[in-house]
Design an enzyme around this catalytic site. Structure first.
Site, mmCIF file in Angstrom:
data_model
loop_
_atom_site.group_PDB
_atom_site.id
_atom_site.type_symbol
_atom_site.label_atom_id
_atom_site.label_comp_id
_atom_site.label_asym_id
_atom_site.label_seq_id
_atom_site.Cartn_x
_atom_site.Cartn_y
_atom_site.Cartn_z
ATOM 1 N N SER A 66 -0.820 1.644 6.150
ATOM 2 C CA SER A 66 -1.733 2.322 7.749
ATOM 3 C C SER A 66 -0.094 1.997 9.134
ATOM 4 O O SER A 66 -0.668 3.171 9.458
ATOM 5 C CB SER A 66 -2.412 1.735 7.748
ATOM 6 O OG SER A 66 -2.386 -0.045 7.323
ATOM 7 N N HIS A 110 0.609 -1.101 -0.034
ATOM 8 C CA HIS A 110 -0.123 -0.258 -0.010
ATOM 9 C C HIS A 110 1.125 1.437 0.101
ATOM 10 O O HIS A 110 2.122 1.711 0.800
ATOM 11 C CB HIS A 110 -0.822 -0.403 0.787
ATOM 12 C CG HIS A 110 -2.371 -0.648 1.193
ATOM 13 N ND1 HIS A 110 -2.535 -0.913 2.402
ATOM 14 C CD2 HIS A 110 -2.739 -1.618 0.440
ATOM 15 C CE1 HIS A 110 -3.770 -1.783 2.030
ATOM 16 N NE2 HIS A 110 -4.149 -1.861 0.691
ATOM 17 N N TYR A 127 3.961 2.765 9.475
ATOM 18 C CA TYR A 127 4.843 3.155 8.376
ATOM 19 C C TYR A 127 6.670 2.075 8.613
ATOM 20 O O TYR A 127 7.516 2.440 9.512
ATOM 21 C CB TYR A 127 5.236 4.525 9.099
ATOM 22 C CG TYR A 127 4.733 5.159 7.855
ATOM 23 C CD1 TYR A 127 4.993 5.372 6.386
ATOM 24 C CD2 TYR A 127 3.295 6.273 8.943
ATOM 25 C CE1 TYR A 127 3.999 5.907 6.254
ATOM 26 C CE2 TYR A 127 2.650 6.383 7.315
ATOM 27 C CZ TYR A 127 2.981 6.588 6.358
ATOM 28 O OH TYR A 127 1.859 7.815 5.778
ATOM 29 N N HIS A 158 5.778 -3.505 5.538
ATOM 30 C CA HIS A 158 4.854 -4.547 5.366
ATOM 31 C C HIS A 158 3.885 -5.397 3.803
ATOM 32 O O HIS A 158 4.235 -4.302 2.924
ATOM 33 C CB HIS A 158 4.079 -4.841 6.308
ATOM 34 C CG HIS A 158 3.115 -3.558 6.312
ATOM 35 N ND1 HIS A 158 3.593 -2.409 6.973
ATOM 36 C CD2 HIS A 158 1.236 -3.576 5.322
ATOM 37 C CE1 HIS A 158 2.076 -1.636 6.002
ATOM 38 N NE2 HIS A 158 0.765 -2.582 5.948
#
Lengths: 298, 298
Positions: free
Chosen positions: B233, B229, B235, B238
Protein backbone atom coordinates in the site's frame (compact mmCIF):
# COMPACT_ATOMS: atom_id res chain seq x y z
CA UNK A 1 -38.76 -31.03 28.82
CA UNK A 2 -41.76 -32.46 30.68
CA UNK A 3 -44.57 -34.40 29.00
CA UNK A 4 -47.32 -32.20 27.65
CA UNK A 5 -45.22 -29.05 27.42
CA UNK A 6 -45.15 -27.22 24.13
CA UNK A 7 -41.50 -27.41 22.95
CA UNK A 8 -42.08 -24.26 20.87
CA UNK A 9 -42.64 -21.99 23.81
CA UNK A 10 -40.58 -23.65 26.53
CA UNK A 11 -37.15 -22.10 27.08
CA UNK A 12 -35.01 -25.17 27.71
CA UNK A 13 -31.91 -22.96 27.80
CA UNK A 14 -33.08 -21.27 31.00
CA UNK A 15 -31.78 -24.32 32.87
CA UNK A 16 -28.45 -24.42 30.98
CA UNK A 17 -25.42 -24.19 33.28
CA UNK A 18 -22.29 -22.84 31.59
CA UNK A 19 -19.02 -24.66 32.39
CA UNK A 20 -16.72 -22.87 29.93
CA UNK A 21 -16.56 -20.89 26.71
CA UNK A 22 -14.91 -23.17 24.13
CA UNK A 23 -14.35 -20.38 21.59
CA UNK A 24 -15.89 -17.17 20.35
CA UNK A 25 -15.48 -14.67 17.56
CA UNK A 26 -16.00 -10.94 18.03
CA UNK A 27 -15.78 -10.59 14.27
CA UNK A 28 -18.43 -13.20 13.45
CA UNK A 29 -20.52 -12.56 16.58
CA UNK A 30 -20.72 -16.16 17.71
CA UNK A 31 -19.85 -18.13 20.83
CA UNK A 32 -19.43 -21.87 21.56
CA UNK A 33 -20.30 -22.85 25.13
CA UNK A 34 -19.81 -26.11 27.01
CA UNK A 35 -22.17 -26.78 29.88
CA UNK A 36 -24.94 -28.91 31.34
CA UNK A 37 -28.57 -29.17 30.36
CA UNK A 38 -30.58 -31.02 33.01
CA UNK A 39 -27.45 -32.93 34.13
CA UNK A 40 -26.44 -33.95 30.61
CA UNK A 41 -23.33 -32.65 28.85
CA UNK A 42 -24.25 -30.13 26.18
CA UNK A 43 -22.68 -27.71 23.74
CA UNK A 44 -24.64 -24.55 22.90
CA UNK A 45 -23.68 -22.40 19.93
CA UNK A 46 -25.06 -18.87 19.68
CA UNK A 47 -24.63 -16.76 16.55
CA UNK A 48 -26.20 -13.42 15.77
CA UNK A 49 -28.08 -13.34 12.45
CA UNK A 50 -27.13 -11.19 9.43
CA UNK A 51 -28.89 -7.82 9.12
CA UNK A 52 -31.61 -8.20 6.50
CA UNK A 53 -32.17 -5.48 3.93
CA UNK A 54 -35.92 -6.13 3.86
CA UNK A 55 -36.29 -5.41 7.57
CA UNK A 56 -34.42 -2.07 7.60
CA UNK A 57 -37.47 0.21 7.51
CA UNK A 58 -39.13 -1.63 10.38
CA UNK A 59 -35.82 -1.65 12.29
CA UNK A 60 -35.33 2.10 11.94
CA UNK A 61 -38.94 2.83 12.94
CA UNK A 62 -39.25 0.44 15.85
CA UNK A 63 -35.93 0.75 17.68
CA UNK A 64 -34.77 2.68 20.71
CA UNK A 65 -31.65 4.78 20.12
CA UNK A 66 -29.07 6.05 22.63
CA UNK A 67 -26.38 8.52 21.60
CA UNK A 68 -22.86 7.41 22.49
CA UNK A 69 -20.55 9.86 20.75
CA UNK A 70 -20.80 12.84 18.43
CA UNK A 71 -17.81 14.36 16.58
CA UNK A 72 -18.29 16.66 13.58
CA UNK A 73 -20.30 14.76 10.96
CA UNK A 74 -19.88 11.42 12.77
CA UNK A 75 -22.05 10.06 15.55
CA UNK A 76 -22.50 6.64 17.08
CA UNK A 77 -25.50 5.14 18.85
CA UNK A 78 -26.55 1.99 20.67
CA UNK A 79 -29.69 0.71 19.01
CA UNK A 80 -32.14 -1.57 20.81
CA UNK A 81 -34.25 -3.36 18.24
CA UNK A 82 -37.55 -5.23 18.60
CA UNK A 83 -36.49 -8.82 19.51
CA UNK A 84 -38.23 -10.40 16.51
CA UNK A 85 -36.10 -8.24 14.15
CA UNK A 86 -32.86 -9.16 15.87
CA UNK A 87 -32.85 -12.89 16.54
CA UNK A 88 -29.94 -15.04 17.63
CA UNK A 89 -29.50 -18.51 16.17
CA UNK A 90 -29.03 -21.13 18.87
CA UNK A 91 -27.77 -24.64 18.17
CA UNK A 92 -27.86 -27.25 20.92
CA UNK A 93 -25.88 -30.50 20.90
CA UNK A 94 -27.17 -32.71 23.73
CA UNK A 95 -25.99 -35.11 24.95
CA UNK A 96 -22.56 -33.99 23.77
CA UNK A 97 -19.57 -36.32 23.83
CA UNK A 98 -15.97 -35.41 24.58
CA UNK A 99 -15.40 -35.44 20.83
CA UNK A 100 -17.97 -32.68 20.33
CA UNK A 101 -16.38 -30.59 23.04
CA UNK A 102 -12.94 -31.07 21.49
CA UNK A 103 -14.27 -30.22 18.02
CA UNK A 104 -15.58 -26.82 19.13
CA UNK A 105 -12.64 -26.02 21.38
CA UNK A 106 -10.49 -23.29 19.90
CA UNK A 107 -7.39 -25.03 18.59
CA UNK A 108 -4.05 -23.31 18.50
CA UNK A 109 -2.02 -23.69 15.33
CA UNK A 110 1.73 -23.83 14.90
CA UNK A 111 3.72 -22.99 11.80
CA UNK A 112 5.87 -25.95 10.74
CA UNK A 113 8.97 -25.70 8.57
CA UNK A 114 9.33 -28.79 6.38
CA UNK A 115 12.51 -29.27 4.33
CA UNK A 116 12.61 -31.79 1.49
CA UNK A 117 14.33 -34.21 3.90
CA UNK A 118 11.70 -33.62 6.61
CA UNK A 119 9.07 -34.62 4.07
CA UNK A 120 10.85 -37.91 3.35
CA UNK A 121 11.67 -38.76 6.96
CA UNK A 122 8.66 -37.36 8.86
CA UNK A 123 5.66 -36.44 6.72
CA UNK A 124 5.62 -39.19 4.07
CA UNK A 125 5.94 -42.07 6.58
CA UNK A 126 3.15 -40.48 8.64
CA UNK A 127 0.83 -40.17 5.63
CA UNK A 128 1.57 -43.76 4.58
CA UNK A 129 1.01 -45.17 8.06
CA UNK A 130 -2.27 -43.32 8.53
CA UNK A 131 -3.47 -44.49 5.09
CA UNK A 132 -6.21 -41.84 5.15
CA UNK A 133 -9.13 -43.13 3.10
CA UNK A 134 -9.90 -41.31 -0.12
CA UNK A 135 -12.66 -43.77 -1.04
CA UNK A 136 -15.12 -40.88 -1.21
CA UNK A 137 -12.90 -39.23 -3.86
CA UNK A 138 -12.85 -42.45 -5.90
CA UNK A 139 -16.64 -42.61 -5.58
CA UNK A 140 -16.90 -39.16 -7.16
CA UNK A 141 -14.48 -40.05 -10.00
CA UNK A 142 -16.45 -43.27 -10.66
CA UNK A 143 -19.80 -41.44 -10.38
CA UNK A 144 -20.88 -43.65 -7.52
CA UNK A 145 -21.58 -40.50 -5.51
CA UNK A 146 -22.39 -36.82 -6.06
CA UNK A 147 -22.66 -37.39 -9.85
CA UNK A 148 -25.52 -34.88 -10.06
CA UNK A 149 -23.26 -32.17 -8.61
CA UNK A 150 -20.60 -32.34 -11.33
CA UNK A 151 -20.16 -28.97 -13.06
CA UNK A 152 -17.60 -30.11 -15.61
CA UNK A 153 -15.63 -33.25 -16.35
CA UNK A 154 -12.74 -34.18 -18.58
CA UNK A 155 -12.64 -37.98 -18.87
CA UNK A 156 -9.04 -38.17 -20.19
CA UNK A 157 -7.14 -40.44 -17.73
CA UNK A 158 -3.82 -38.54 -17.64
CA UNK A 159 -4.87 -34.86 -17.69
CA UNK A 160 -8.58 -35.26 -16.93
CA UNK A 161 -10.44 -34.08 -13.84
CA UNK A 162 -13.87 -33.57 -12.29
CA UNK A 163 -15.04 -30.10 -11.20
CA UNK A 164 -17.76 -29.82 -8.54
CA UNK A 165 -18.92 -27.44 -5.79
CA UNK A 166 -17.17 -27.71 -2.46
CA UNK A 167 -19.55 -28.93 0.24
CA UNK A 168 -19.09 -25.61 2.11
CA UNK A 169 -20.73 -23.69 -0.76
CA UNK A 170 -24.54 -23.64 -0.81
CA UNK A 171 -24.51 -22.41 -4.47
CA UNK A 172 -27.17 -19.81 -3.69
CA UNK A 173 -24.91 -16.90 -4.70
CA UNK A 174 -21.59 -16.58 -6.52
CA UNK A 175 -20.23 -14.21 -3.82
CA UNK A 176 -18.74 -17.18 -1.99
CA UNK A 177 -18.20 -19.45 -4.99
CA UNK A 178 -16.09 -22.48 -4.04
CA UNK A 179 -15.40 -25.36 -6.41
CA UNK A 180 -12.92 -28.23 -6.31
CA UNK A 181 -11.20 -29.85 -9.29
CA UNK A 182 -10.22 -33.46 -8.54
CA UNK A 183 -7.53 -35.01 -10.76
CA UNK A 184 -8.29 -38.39 -12.33
CA UNK A 185 -4.72 -39.55 -11.70
CA UNK A 186 -4.76 -41.36 -8.37
CA UNK A 187 -1.10 -41.45 -7.40
CA UNK A 188 -0.45 -37.75 -6.74
CA UNK A 189 -0.69 -37.17 -3.02
CA UNK A 190 0.16 -33.48 -2.86
CA UNK A 191 2.35 -30.60 -4.05
CA UNK A 192 5.37 -32.65 -2.97
CA UNK A 193 4.67 -35.29 -5.67
CA UNK A 194 4.47 -32.79 -8.53
CA UNK A 195 7.19 -32.57 -11.20
CA UNK A 196 7.37 -31.03 -14.67
CA UNK A 197 5.71 -34.18 -16.06
CA UNK A 198 2.48 -33.02 -14.38
CA UNK A 199 2.47 -29.65 -16.15
CA UNK A 200 -0.03 -30.78 -18.84
CA UNK A 201 -2.40 -31.93 -16.07
CA UNK A 202 -2.05 -28.70 -14.08
CA UNK A 203 -2.42 -26.50 -17.16
CA UNK A 204 -5.48 -28.45 -18.27
CA UNK A 205 -7.17 -28.07 -14.87
CA UNK A 206 -6.29 -24.35 -14.81
CA UNK A 207 -7.51 -23.63 -18.35
CA UNK A 208 -10.62 -25.80 -18.54
CA UNK A 209 -11.59 -25.12 -14.93
CA UNK A 210 -11.63 -21.37 -15.62
CA UNK A 211 -13.59 -21.88 -18.86
CA UNK A 212 -16.21 -24.06 -17.16
CA UNK A 213 -16.70 -21.49 -14.38
CA UNK A 214 -17.04 -18.66 -16.91
CA UNK A 215 -19.65 -20.64 -18.80
CA UNK A 216 -21.68 -21.83 -15.81
CA UNK A 217 -21.33 -18.91 -13.39
CA UNK A 218 -20.34 -16.01 -15.71
CA UNK A 219 -17.25 -15.32 -13.59
CA UNK A 220 -14.12 -14.49 -15.61
CA UNK A 221 -10.63 -15.68 -14.59
CA UNK A 222 -9.85 -12.21 -13.16
CA UNK A 223 -12.43 -12.87 -10.41
CA UNK A 224 -10.96 -16.21 -9.34
CA UNK A 225 -8.37 -17.36 -6.81
CA UNK A 226 -7.07 -20.77 -7.96
CA UNK A 227 -4.80 -22.66 -5.55
CA UNK A 228 -3.66 -25.86 -3.87
CA UNK A 229 -3.35 -26.47 -0.15
CA UNK A 230 -0.22 -27.76 1.56
CA UNK A 231 -0.81 -29.72 3.71
CA UNK A 232 -4.00 -30.73 1.89
CA UNK A 233 -6.90 -32.11 3.94
CA UNK A 234 -6.83 -35.32 1.82
CA UNK A 235 -3.96 -36.80 -0.11
CA UNK A 236 -5.40 -36.98 -3.64
CA UNK A 237 -4.48 -34.07 -5.90
CA UNK A 238 -7.19 -31.40 -5.99
CA UNK A 239 -7.33 -27.69 -6.83
CA UNK A 240 -9.46 -25.00 -5.14
CA UNK A 241 -11.35 -22.39 -7.21
CA UNK A 242 -12.78 -19.60 -5.03
CA UNK A 243 -14.12 -16.16 -5.80
CA UNK A 244 -11.59 -13.36 -5.40
CA UNK A 245 -12.74 -11.13 -2.56
CA UNK A 246 -14.37 -14.01 -0.68
CA UNK A 247 -12.15 -14.78 2.31
CA UNK A 248 -12.48 -18.53 1.95
CA UNK A 249 -11.14 -20.58 4.88
CA UNK A 250 -7.62 -21.79 4.01
CA UNK A 251 -6.83 -19.10 1.41
CA UNK A 252 -4.13 -17.56 3.61
CA UNK A 253 -0.53 -17.34 2.40
CA UNK A 254 0.54 -19.86 5.07
CA UNK A 255 -1.42 -22.70 3.48
CA UNK A 256 -2.41 -21.78 -0.09
CA UNK A 257 -0.23 -21.98 -3.20
CA UNK A 258 -1.48 -20.23 -6.35
CA UNK A 259 -1.73 -22.75 -9.20
CA UNK A 260 -0.14 -20.13 -11.49
CA UNK A 261 2.91 -20.04 -9.18
CA UNK A 262 3.08 -23.83 -8.95
CA UNK A 263 3.17 -23.99 -12.75
CA UNK A 264 5.91 -21.33 -12.96
CA UNK A 265 7.96 -23.09 -10.27
CA UNK A 266 7.80 -26.46 -12.05
CA UNK A 267 8.62 -24.83 -15.38
CA UNK A 268 11.86 -23.42 -13.99
CA UNK A 269 12.74 -26.49 -11.89
CA UNK A 270 11.12 -29.90 -12.29
CA UNK A 271 12.27 -30.91 -8.80
CA UNK A 272 11.15 -27.64 -7.15
CA UNK A 273 8.71 -29.30 -4.73
CA UNK A 274 11.15 -32.10 -3.87
CA UNK A 275 13.77 -29.74 -2.50
CA UNK A 276 11.88 -26.63 -1.43
CA UNK A 277 11.35 -25.86 2.25
CA UNK A 278 7.60 -25.48 2.73
CA UNK A 279 5.77 -23.79 5.61
CA UNK A 280 2.29 -24.69 6.84
CA UNK A 281 0.17 -24.49 10.00
CA UNK A 282 -0.82 -27.58 11.97
CA UNK A 283 -3.40 -27.69 14.74
CA UNK A 284 -2.20 -28.62 18.21
CA UNK A 285 -4.10 -31.93 18.06
CA UNK A 286 -2.75 -32.97 14.62
CA UNK A 287 -0.77 -36.20 14.77
CA UNK A 288 1.74 -34.87 12.25
CA UNK A 289 2.62 -32.02 14.61
CA UNK A 290 3.56 -34.62 17.23
CA UNK A 291 5.93 -36.25 14.72
CA UNK A 292 7.66 -32.93 14.02
CA UNK A 293 7.95 -32.36 17.76
CA UNK A 294 9.43 -35.83 18.38
CA UNK A 295 11.94 -35.17 15.60
CA UNK A 296 12.98 -31.95 17.34
CA UNK A 297 11.78 -29.90 14.36
CA UNK A 298 9.53 -27.56 16.37
CA UNK B 1 -34.19 17.13 15.58
CA UNK B 2 -36.30 19.96 16.98
CA UNK B 3 -35.06 22.40 19.60
CA UNK B 4 -35.50 21.20 23.17
CA UNK B 5 -35.68 17.52 22.34
CA UNK B 6 -33.45 15.20 24.34
CA UNK B 7 -31.02 13.70 21.79
CA UNK B 8 -30.59 10.65 24.05
CA UNK B 9 -34.13 9.45 23.70
CA UNK B 10 -35.10 10.72 20.27
CA UNK B 11 -34.86 8.14 17.48
CA UNK B 12 -33.45 10.25 14.65
CA UNK B 13 -33.19 7.11 12.50
CA UNK B 14 -36.98 6.79 12.36
CA UNK B 15 -36.94 9.45 9.62
CA UNK B 16 -34.05 7.86 7.71
CA UNK B 17 -34.96 7.03 4.10
CA UNK B 18 -32.87 4.26 2.55
CA UNK B 19 -31.64 4.85 -1.02
CA UNK B 20 -29.37 1.81 -1.38
CA UNK B 21 -27.32 -0.77 0.48
CA UNK B 22 -23.66 0.08 -0.21
CA UNK B 23 -22.34 -3.21 1.16
CA UNK B 24 -23.05 -5.81 3.80
CA UNK B 25 -21.46 -8.86 5.35
CA UNK B 26 -23.44 -11.91 6.41
CA UNK B 27 -20.29 -13.16 8.11
CA UNK B 28 -19.61 -10.02 10.14
CA UNK B 29 -23.28 -9.08 10.59
CA UNK B 30 -22.97 -5.53 9.38
CA UNK B 31 -24.58 -3.37 6.70
CA UNK B 32 -23.64 0.02 5.13
CA UNK B 33 -26.64 2.04 3.94
CA UNK B 34 -26.84 5.22 1.86
CA UNK B 35 -29.92 7.37 2.34
CA UNK B 36 -31.40 10.65 3.50
CA UNK B 37 -31.81 12.04 6.99
CA UNK B 38 -34.11 15.08 7.01
CA UNK B 39 -33.19 15.85 3.37
CA UNK B 40 -29.45 15.57 3.93
CA UNK B 41 -27.27 12.85 2.44
CA UNK B 42 -26.28 10.29 5.08
CA UNK B 43 -24.53 6.96 5.49
CA UNK B 44 -25.73 4.68 8.28
CA UNK B 45 -23.63 1.71 9.38
CA UNK B 46 -25.24 -1.00 11.50
CA UNK B 47 -23.22 -3.77 13.11
CA UNK B 48 -24.38 -6.37 15.60
CA UNK B 49 -22.31 -6.50 18.79
CA UNK B 50 -20.19 -9.50 19.91
CA UNK B 51 -21.84 -11.93 22.34
CA UNK B 52 -20.48 -11.19 25.80
CA UNK B 53 -19.55 -14.03 28.11
CA UNK B 54 -20.65 -12.06 31.19
CA UNK B 55 -24.20 -11.70 29.89
CA UNK B 56 -24.77 -15.39 29.06
CA UNK B 57 -26.71 -16.32 32.22
CA UNK B 58 -29.05 -13.38 31.83
CA UNK B 59 -29.42 -14.14 28.12
CA UNK B 60 -30.37 -17.78 28.74
CA UNK B 61 -32.82 -16.85 31.49
CA UNK B 62 -34.52 -13.93 29.81
CA UNK B 63 -34.96 -15.00 26.19
CA UNK B 64 -37.81 -16.49 24.22
CA UNK B 65 -36.92 -19.66 22.33
CA UNK B 66 -38.57 -21.18 19.23
CA UNK B 67 -37.61 -24.64 18.00
CA UNK B 68 -36.63 -24.74 14.35
CA UNK B 69 -35.22 -28.19 13.76
CA UNK B 70 -34.47 -31.34 15.74
CA UNK B 71 -32.34 -34.24 14.42
CA UNK B 72 -30.86 -36.84 16.78
CA UNK B 73 -28.68 -35.00 19.30
CA UNK B 74 -28.79 -31.73 17.33
CA UNK B 75 -31.46 -29.05 17.55
CA UNK B 76 -31.64 -25.45 16.43
CA UNK B 77 -33.69 -22.58 17.81
CA UNK B 78 -34.43 -18.94 17.13
CA UNK B 79 -33.73 -16.99 20.28
CA UNK B 80 -35.34 -13.62 20.98
CA UNK B 81 -33.24 -11.80 23.55
CA UNK B 82 -34.11 -8.81 25.77
CA UNK B 83 -33.12 -5.76 23.61
CA UNK B 84 -30.64 -4.40 26.16
CA UNK B 85 -28.65 -7.68 25.96
CA UNK B 86 -28.56 -7.68 22.18
CA UNK B 87 -27.73 -4.19 20.99
CA UNK B 88 -26.77 -3.07 17.51
CA UNK B 89 -24.07 -0.46 17.03
CA UNK B 90 -25.22 2.34 14.72
CA UNK B 91 -22.84 4.85 13.16
CA UNK B 92 -24.25 7.85 11.32
CA UNK B 93 -22.29 10.03 8.88
CA UNK B 94 -24.35 13.14 8.13
CA UNK B 95 -24.05 15.16 5.98
CA UNK B 96 -22.20 12.57 3.90
CA UNK B 97 -20.24 13.56 0.80
CA UNK B 98 -19.88 11.58 -2.41
CA UNK B 99 -16.45 10.52 -1.11
CA UNK B 100 -18.03 8.89 1.93
CA UNK B 101 -20.51 7.04 -0.20
CA UNK B 102 -17.73 5.80 -2.47
CA UNK B 103 -15.59 4.75 0.48
CA UNK B 104 -18.29 2.46 1.87
CA UNK B 105 -19.43 1.15 -1.51
CA UNK B 106 -18.42 -2.45 -1.99
CA UNK B 107 -15.54 -2.41 -4.43
CA UNK B 108 -15.00 -5.25 -6.79
CA UNK B 109 -11.45 -6.51 -7.19
CA UNK B 110 -9.77 -7.97 -10.25
CA UNK B 111 -6.78 -10.26 -10.34
CA UNK B 112 -4.01 -8.75 -12.45
CA UNK B 113 -1.19 -10.73 -14.08
CA UNK B 114 2.02 -8.69 -14.18
CA UNK B 115 5.02 -10.02 -16.10
CA UNK B 116 8.47 -8.55 -15.56
CA UNK B 117 7.92 -6.48 -18.73
CA UNK B 118 4.50 -5.28 -17.54
CA UNK B 119 6.20 -4.01 -14.40
CA UNK B 120 8.70 -1.99 -16.43
CA UNK B 121 6.20 -0.64 -18.97
CA UNK B 122 3.02 -0.21 -16.89
CA UNK B 123 3.50 -0.39 -13.11
CA UNK B 124 6.85 1.38 -12.58
CA UNK B 125 5.93 4.44 -14.71
CA UNK B 126 2.59 4.64 -12.84
CA UNK B 127 4.29 4.53 -9.41
CA UNK B 128 6.82 7.15 -10.49
CA UNK B 129 4.21 9.47 -11.94
CA UNK B 130 2.00 9.26 -8.84
CA UNK B 131 5.02 9.90 -6.59
CA UNK B 132 3.03 8.63 -3.61
CA UNK B 133 4.31 10.41 -0.51
CA UNK B 134 6.11 8.29 2.06
CA UNK B 135 6.94 11.31 4.23
CA UNK B 136 5.14 9.67 7.15
CA UNK B 137 7.50 6.66 6.85
CA UNK B 138 10.53 8.98 6.91
CA UNK B 139 9.07 10.70 9.98
CA UNK B 140 8.98 7.34 11.77
CA UNK B 141 12.54 6.46 10.75
CA UNK B 142 13.74 9.90 11.93
CA UNK B 143 11.67 9.67 15.14
CA UNK B 144 9.73 12.78 14.22
CA UNK B 145 6.52 10.79 14.72
CA UNK B 146 5.27 7.69 16.55
CA UNK B 147 8.65 7.36 18.36
CA UNK B 148 6.91 6.20 21.53
CA UNK B 149 5.34 3.28 19.64
CA UNK B 150 8.63 1.70 18.52
CA UNK B 151 8.94 -1.88 19.77
CA UNK B 152 12.44 -2.52 18.44
CA UNK B 153 14.95 -0.70 16.27
CA UNK B 154 18.18 -1.59 14.57
CA UNK B 155 19.98 1.66 13.67
CA UNK B 156 22.37 0.09 11.12
CA UNK B 157 21.78 1.99 7.82
CA UNK B 158 22.07 -0.99 5.41
CA UNK B 159 20.31 -3.84 7.25
CA UNK B 160 18.58 -1.84 10.00
CA UNK B 161 14.84 -1.36 10.50
CA UNK B 162 12.17 -0.09 12.87
CA UNK B 163 9.49 -2.41 14.27
CA UNK B 164 6.21 -0.93 15.49
CA UNK B 165 2.54 -1.89 15.86
CA UNK B 166 0.35 -1.49 12.79
CA UNK B 167 -2.28 1.19 13.30
CA UNK B 168 -5.02 -1.45 12.88
CA UNK B 169 -3.87 -3.22 16.08
CA UNK B 170 -5.12 -1.79 19.38
CA UNK B 171 -2.45 -3.81 21.31
CA UNK B 172 -5.02 -4.87 23.91
CA UNK B 173 -4.56 -8.60 23.16
CA UNK B 174 -2.03 -10.64 21.19
CA UNK B 175 -4.82 -12.59 19.41
CA UNK B 176 -4.72 -10.08 16.58
CA UNK B 177 -1.06 -9.04 16.87
CA UNK B 178 0.01 -6.95 13.87
CA UNK B 179 3.40 -5.27 13.62
CA UNK B 180 5.27 -3.67 10.73
CA UNK B 181 9.03 -3.67 10.17
CA UNK B 182 10.13 -0.67 8.10
CA UNK B 183 13.53 -0.92 6.41
CA UNK B 184 15.96 1.99 6.91
CA UNK B 185 17.05 1.77 3.27
CA UNK B 186 14.90 4.23 1.37
CA UNK B 187 15.32 3.12 -2.23
CA UNK B 188 13.53 -0.24 -2.16
CA UNK B 189 10.03 0.27 -3.49
CA UNK B 190 8.71 -3.29 -3.35
CA UNK B 191 9.34 -7.00 -3.97
CA UNK B 192 10.24 -6.07 -7.57
CA UNK B 193 13.35 -4.15 -6.42
CA UNK B 194 14.76 -7.02 -4.33
CA UNK B 195 17.86 -8.95 -5.44
CA UNK B 196 20.30 -11.26 -3.65
CA UNK B 197 22.17 -8.19 -2.37
CA UNK B 198 19.21 -7.52 -0.07
CA UNK B 199 19.40 -10.95 1.59
CA UNK B 200 21.31 -9.63 4.66
CA UNK B 201 18.60 -6.99 5.16
CA UNK B 202 15.75 -9.49 4.77
CA UNK B 203 17.40 -12.06 7.03
CA UNK B 204 18.08 -9.41 9.65
CA UNK B 205 14.47 -8.23 9.67
CA UNK B 206 13.25 -11.85 9.82
CA UNK B 207 15.59 -12.90 12.65
CA UNK B 208 15.58 -9.82 14.85
CA UNK B 209 11.89 -9.13 14.25
CA UNK B 210 11.00 -12.61 15.53
CA UNK B 211 13.32 -12.21 18.53
CA UNK B 212 11.85 -8.82 19.47
CA UNK B 213 8.30 -10.21 19.29
CA UNK B 214 9.23 -13.21 21.42
CA UNK B 215 10.76 -10.94 24.02
CA UNK B 216 8.00 -8.31 24.12
CA UNK B 217 4.88 -10.42 23.47
CA UNK B 218 6.05 -13.97 24.39
CA UNK B 219 5.00 -15.23 20.96
CA UNK B 220 7.46 -17.71 19.38
CA UNK B 221 8.19 -17.76 15.64
CA UNK B 222 5.87 -20.78 15.20
CA UNK B 223 2.91 -18.48 16.02
CA UNK B 224 3.81 -15.84 13.44
CA UNK B 225 2.95 -15.19 9.80
CA UNK B 226 5.71 -12.99 8.34
CA UNK B 227 5.15 -11.59 4.84
CA UNK B 228 5.33 -8.79 2.29
CA UNK B 229 2.48 -7.42 0.20
CA UNK B 230 2.57 -7.08 -3.55
CA UNK B 231 1.30 -4.57 -4.51
CA UNK B 232 2.18 -2.87 -1.21
CA UNK B 233 0.00 0.00 0.00
CA UNK B 234 3.09 2.28 0.09
CA UNK B 235 6.30 1.97 -1.88
CA UNK B 236 8.91 1.81 0.87
CA UNK B 237 10.01 -1.71 1.83
CA UNK B 238 8.15 -3.04 4.87
CA UNK B 239 7.37 -6.47 6.30
CA UNK B 240 4.17 -7.59 8.06
CA UNK B 241 4.27 -9.68 11.25
CA UNK B 242 0.83 -11.04 12.20
CA UNK B 243 -0.31 -13.76 14.56
CA UNK B 244 -0.91 -17.12 12.93
CA UNK B 245 -4.60 -17.94 13.21
CA UNK B 246 -5.63 -14.28 13.04
CA UNK B 247 -7.16 -13.69 9.60
CA UNK B 248 -5.49 -10.34 9.09
CA UNK B 249 -6.75 -8.32 6.10
CA UNK B 250 -4.36 -8.84 3.18
CA UNK B 251 -2.91 -12.18 4.34
CA UNK B 252 -4.51 -14.07 1.42
CA UNK B 253 -2.35 -15.96 -1.05
CA UNK B 254 -3.30 -13.47 -3.81
CA UNK B 255 -1.45 -10.60 -2.13
CA UNK B 256 0.90 -11.93 0.57
CA UNK B 257 4.38 -13.39 0.04
CA UNK B 258 5.99 -15.25 2.96
CA UNK B 259 9.33 -13.64 3.81
CA UNK B 260 10.80 -17.16 4.14
CA UNK B 261 9.79 -17.84 0.52
CA UNK B 262 11.13 -14.49 -0.70
CA UNK B 263 14.50 -15.35 0.88
CA UNK B 264 14.53 -18.83 -0.70
CA UNK B 265 13.62 -17.40 -4.10
CA UNK B 266 16.41 -14.80 -4.02
CA UNK B 267 18.90 -17.42 -2.82
CA UNK B 268 18.22 -19.57 -5.85
CA UNK B 269 17.92 -16.68 -8.35
CA UNK B 270 19.05 -13.13 -7.62
CA UNK B 271 16.83 -11.81 -10.43
CA UNK B 272 13.77 -13.84 -9.38
CA UNK B 273 11.54 -10.80 -8.78
CA UNK B 274 12.72 -9.07 -11.98
CA UNK B 275 11.47 -11.84 -14.23
CA UNK B 276 8.72 -13.58 -12.31
CA UNK B 277 5.07 -13.11 -13.31
CA UNK B 278 3.26 -11.87 -10.20
CA UNK B 279 -0.48 -11.91 -9.51
CA UNK B 280 -2.33 -9.44 -7.31
CA UNK B 281 -5.84 -8.01 -6.87
CA UNK B 282 -6.64 -4.37 -7.69
CA UNK B 283 -9.85 -2.57 -6.74
CA UNK B 284 -12.05 -1.35 -9.57
CA UNK B 285 -11.25 2.31 -8.69
CA UNK B 286 -7.45 1.81 -8.57
CA UNK B 287 -5.66 3.93 -11.15
CA UNK B 288 -3.18 1.14 -11.84
CA UNK B 289 -6.02 -1.12 -12.94
CA UNK B 290 -6.93 1.45 -15.58
CA UNK B 291 -3.36 1.33 -16.90
CA UNK B 292 -3.48 -2.45 -17.22
CA UNK B 293 -6.81 -2.12 -18.99
CA UNK B 294 -5.51 0.51 -21.41
CA UNK B 295 -2.54 -1.75 -22.16
CA UNK B 296 -4.95 -4.59 -23.03
CA UNK B 297 -3.58 -6.68 -20.15
CA UNK B 298 -6.96 -7.36 -18.53
Amino acid sequence: GGVGNDPESENILSEFKTSSVLSDSAREKNIFIHGKLADREAVVILEKTPIREDSLDELFMGSKLSLEMRNDIYSTYRLQAPPQLNEIKATVVCPATEKHVKKYQRQESFLVEETGEDYQSITLPYIQKQSFSVQWVHNILEKKAEAEKIVYEDPEPEVGFVLLPDFKWDQKQVDDLYLIAIARQRDIRSLRDLTAEHLPLLQNIFQRGKEAILQRYKLPASKLRVYLHYQPSYYHLHVHFTKLGYEAPGCGVERAHLLADVIQNLQSDSRFYKSRTLYFPLRADDGLLGRFREAGRL
